[in-house]
Design an enzyme around this catalytic site. Structure first.
Site, PDB file in Angstrom:
ATOM      1  N   LYS A  59       0.875  -1.079   0.080  1.00 16.21           N
ATOM      2  CA  LYS A  59       0.038  -0.069  -0.126  1.00 16.21           C
ATOM      3  C   LYS A  59       0.881   1.282  -0.039  1.00 16.21           C
ATOM      4  CE  LYS A  59      -4.056  -2.099   2.276  1.00 16.21           C
ATOM      5  NZ  LYS A  59      -4.703  -2.272   3.508  1.00 16.21           N
ATOM      6  N   SER A  83      -2.162   0.669   6.381  1.00 16.73           N
ATOM      7  CA  SER A  83      -2.585   0.150   7.451  1.00 16.73           C
ATOM      8  C   SER A  83      -3.224  -1.195   6.973  1.00 16.73           C
ATOM      9  CB  SER A  83      -3.582   0.465   8.478  1.00 16.73           C
ATOM     10  OG  SER A  83      -3.843   0.037   9.687  1.00 16.73           O
ATOM     11  N   ASP A  84      -3.243  -2.317   7.589  1.00 11.08           N
ATOM     12  CA  ASP A  84      -4.140  -3.444   7.289  1.00 11.08           C
ATOM     13  C   ASP A  84      -4.567  -4.311   8.648  1.00 11.08           C
ATOM     14  OD1 ASP A  84      -5.063  -4.915   4.641  1.00 11.08           O
ATOM     15  OD2 ASP A  84      -4.225  -6.413   6.002  1.00 11.08           O
ATOM     16  N   THR A  85      -5.926  -4.861   8.463  1.00  7.13           N
ATOM     17  CA  THR A  85      -6.471  -5.369   9.489  1.00  7.13           C
ATOM     18  C   THR A  85      -6.808  -6.794   9.235  1.00  7.13           C
ATOM     19  OG1 THR A  85      -7.145  -3.456  10.693  1.00  7.13           O
ATOM     20  CG2 THR A  85      -8.151  -5.425  11.530  1.00  7.13           C
ATOM     21  N   ALA A 111      -1.496  -4.380  11.088  1.00  8.35           N
ATOM     22  CA  ALA A 111      -0.110  -3.780  11.157  1.00  8.35           C
ATOM     23  C   ALA A 111      -0.391  -2.229  10.519  1.00  8.35           C
ATOM     24  CB  ALA A 111       0.452  -4.545   9.862  1.00  8.35           C
TER      25      ALA A 111
END
Length: 231
Positions: A51, A84-86, A123
């Site tokens: 990203k 960010s990544d969930t 993250a």
């Protein structure tokens, strides 16, 4: 120092706004399909890095097309770019739960989380960008954003679900809330009715561990200031 949040998530935007930070938003689109047998940590580290690269590329395209000059925040340097990544992670520590692709996919996730404890991992990557001159030929140069520093954090929260019935799952899916959320539920919405307890950061489950993200921004800002002073 200007901050850019590279995310289309309204939940991350709202959380960061609560900290009364000024930031610019851009959206990036990448392939979020996990590799076969990819472990949770490997997946989310890869996602936030991808990203960031996509966002830096998008900013350079805007700069080249002079679109960036319409926004004051894109003219200052350096910039902190947040990605960010969930994901959800089942008790086996290996199974990654992303956004459900359809009703059946969501049901399969929920059945595995029903009456048990899973983890939510987020993250966050802070990437420092600075304007540099790039030679286009022997005589000419053009400004480009370059990545000069980056750091990642990973936050984990345990979430325990009550026992879910088929009717509960059907009603929840029909309500439209689950489709764009990792693990297929929103703890800040109707999905809260399924949660009997959590252990860890609530905002992490929403999509951005706010306290940890603010600490990361502060660290990156201090590092950038020291680098500029040394220069």
């Amino acid at each position: 120092m200007d901050i850019i949040l590279a995310s289309g998530s309204p939940r991350r935007r709202e959380l960061l706004s609560r900290a009364q930070l000024e930031f610019t938003i851009i959206s990036v689109d990448i392939d979020e399909t996990p590799y076969q047998d990819e472990l949770p940590k490997d997946y989310i580290v890869r996602m936030v890095a991808a990203k960031a690269e996509a966002a830096a590329t998008q900013l350079n395209i805007q700069l080249k097309n002079n679109e960036a000059h319409s926004s004051k925040s894109l003219l200052s340097q350096p910039i902190i770019l947040l990605t960010s990544d969930t994901i959800g992670v089942l008790p086996d520590g290996k199974t990654v739960l992303i956004k459900p692709s359809n009703r059946e996919d969501a049901y399969h996730m929920w059945q595995q989380m029903s009456d048990s404890t899973h983890e939510v991992w987020t993250a966050v990557q802070a990437t420092q960008l600075s304007l540099h001159s790039k030679h286009t030929d022997e005589f000419d140069t053009e400004p480009v954003w370059q990545i000069i520093n980056q750091k990642q954090i990973i936050e984990r929260t345990e979430v325990t679900f009550i026992a879910l019935t088929p009717e509960m799952m059907s009603d929840y899916w029909d309500g439209g809330e689950p489709a764009d959320k990792a693990g297929g539920y929103g703890i800040q919405g109707l999905g809260a009715a399924w949660v009997s307890r959590i252990n860890g950061s609530y905002t992490n489950v929403v999509g951005l561990p706010l306290a940890q993200t603010l600490a990361l921004i502060k660290e990156m800002t201090n590092t950038a200031m020291l680098e500029n002073f040394d220069a």
